[in-house]
Design a protein around this motif. Structure first.
Motif, PDB file in Angstrom:
ATOM      1  N   ASP A   1       0.895  -1.157  -0.269  1.00 25.32           N
ATOM      2  CA  ASP A   1      -0.102  -0.024   0.157  1.00 25.32           C
ATOM      3  C   ASP A   1       0.952   1.170   0.046  1.00 25.32           C
ATOM      4  O   ASP A   1       1.498   1.644   0.992  1.00 25.32           O
TER       5      ASP A   1
ATOM      6  N   ARG B   1      -3.430  -0.033  -2.591  1.00 24.34           N
ATOM      7  CA  ARG B   1      -3.225  -1.443  -2.187  1.00 24.34           C
ATOM      8  C   ARG B   1      -3.385  -2.311  -3.503  1.00 24.34           C
ATOM      9  O   ARG B   1      -4.304  -2.650  -3.923  1.00 24.34           O
TER      10      ARG B   1
ATOM     11  N   HIS C   1       3.414   0.563   3.167  1.00 22.46           N
ATOM     12  CA  HIS C   1       2.794  -0.466   4.125  1.00 22.46           C
ATOM     13  C   HIS C   1       2.740  -1.722   3.289  1.00 22.46           C
ATOM     14  O   HIS C   1       2.093  -1.999   2.123  1.00 22.46           O
ATOM     15  N   TYR C   2       3.047  -2.851   3.945  1.00 29.44           N
ATOM     16  CA  TYR C   2       2.902  -4.259   3.604  1.00 29.44           C
ATOM     17  C   TYR C   2       2.099  -4.982   4.670  1.00 29.44           C
ATOM     18  O   TYR C   2       1.964  -5.137   5.610  1.00 29.44           O
ATOM     19  N   MET C   3       1.300  -6.014   3.836  1.00 26.61           N
ATOM     20  CA  MET C   3       0.464  -6.982   4.569  1.00 26.61           C
ATOM     21  C   MET C   3       0.362  -8.250   4.126  1.00 26.61           C
ATOM     22  O   MET C   3       0.656  -8.117   2.748  1.00 26.61           O
TER      23      MET C   3
ATOM     24  N   ASP D   1      -2.142 -12.000   3.161  1.00 26.91           N
ATOM     25  CA  ASP D   1      -3.192 -12.870   3.258  1.00 26.91           C
ATOM     26  C   ASP D   1      -2.638 -14.340   3.022  1.00 26.91           C
ATOM     27  O   ASP D   1      -2.107 -14.630   2.060  1.00 26.91           O
TER      28      ASP D   1
ATOM     29  N   ARG E   1      -5.586 -12.581   7.225  1.00 23.33           N
ATOM     30  CA  ARG E   1      -5.004 -11.486   7.073  1.00 23.33           C
ATOM     31  C   ARG E   1      -3.868 -10.976   8.184  1.00 23.33           C
ATOM     32  O   ARG E   1      -4.334 -10.926   9.361  1.00 23.33           O
ATOM     33  N   TYR E   2      -2.475 -10.844   7.733  1.00 25.80           N
ATOM     34  CA  TYR E   2      -1.639 -10.398   8.834  1.00 25.80           C
ATOM     35  C   TYR E   2      -1.220  -8.900   8.211  1.00 25.80           C
ATOM     36  O   TYR E   2      -0.669  -8.694   7.345  1.00 25.80           O
ATOM     37  N   ASP E   3      -1.521  -7.952   9.323  1.00 19.49           N
ATOM     38  CA  ASP E   3      -1.507  -6.561   9.034  1.00 19.49           C
ATOM     39  C   ASP E   3      -0.811  -6.195  10.436  1.00 19.49           C
ATOM     40  O   ASP E   3      -1.528  -5.359  11.253  1.00 19.49           O
ATOM     41  N   ASP E   4       0.441  -6.094  10.386  1.00 23.38           N
ATOM     42  CA  ASP E   4       1.376  -5.638  11.549  1.00 23.38           C
ATOM     43  C   ASP E   4       0.907  -6.595  12.731  1.00 23.38           C
ATOM     44  O   ASP E   4       0.795  -7.652  12.610  1.00 23.38           O
TER      45      ASP E   4
END
Length: 89
Positions: free
Chosen positions: A33, A77, A41-43, A45, A56-59
Motif C-alpha cells: 500500500d 493497495r 505498508h505491507y500486509m 493474506d 490477514r496479517y497486518d502488523d
C-alpha cells in the motif's frame, strides 16, 4: 550446497505434464500500500488449511477474511507477490 533437489525442481516426468494435468491454488498474497516500494505498508493474506480460511496479517492485527475480500483490491493497495502451490492429478 546442492541446488537441484527433488523438492525444488520438477522431475522429468513432472516437466512433461501438460497444463491441463496441473492444478494451481493460491495460498498467499503479499500486498503493498503506497506509491514506492521503499515507502508504504505491507500486509499478507495466507490460507490456513486447518481452519480452511484466509487470515490477514497486518502488523499486530490478525483477522480472518473471506475470499471475496481477498480478491477485491484497489490502488494504491495492490498484490505485490502471489504464492501458488501445485497439485498434480
Amino acid at each position: 550446497m546442492r541446488l537441484q533437489t527433488p523438492d525444488v525442481l520438477s522431475s522429468n516426468i513432472k516437466a512433461k505434464m501438460s497444463n491441463k494435468q496441473r492444478n494451481y491454488k493460491l495460498f498467499a498474497a503479499i500486498y503493498h500500500d503506497g506509491k514506492e516500494a521503499t515507502k508504504g505498508h505491507y500486509m499478507a493474506d495466507v490460507y490456513h488449511p486447518g481452519l480452511q480460511r484466509w487470515i490477514r496479517y497486518d502488523d499486530a492485527a490478525i483477522k480472518m477474511v473471506d475470499e471475496k475480500t481477498l480478491l477485491r483490491h484497489s490502488p494504491p493497495r495492490v498484490p505485490y507477490l502471489l504464492f501458488y502451490k501445485t497439485k498434480e492429478f
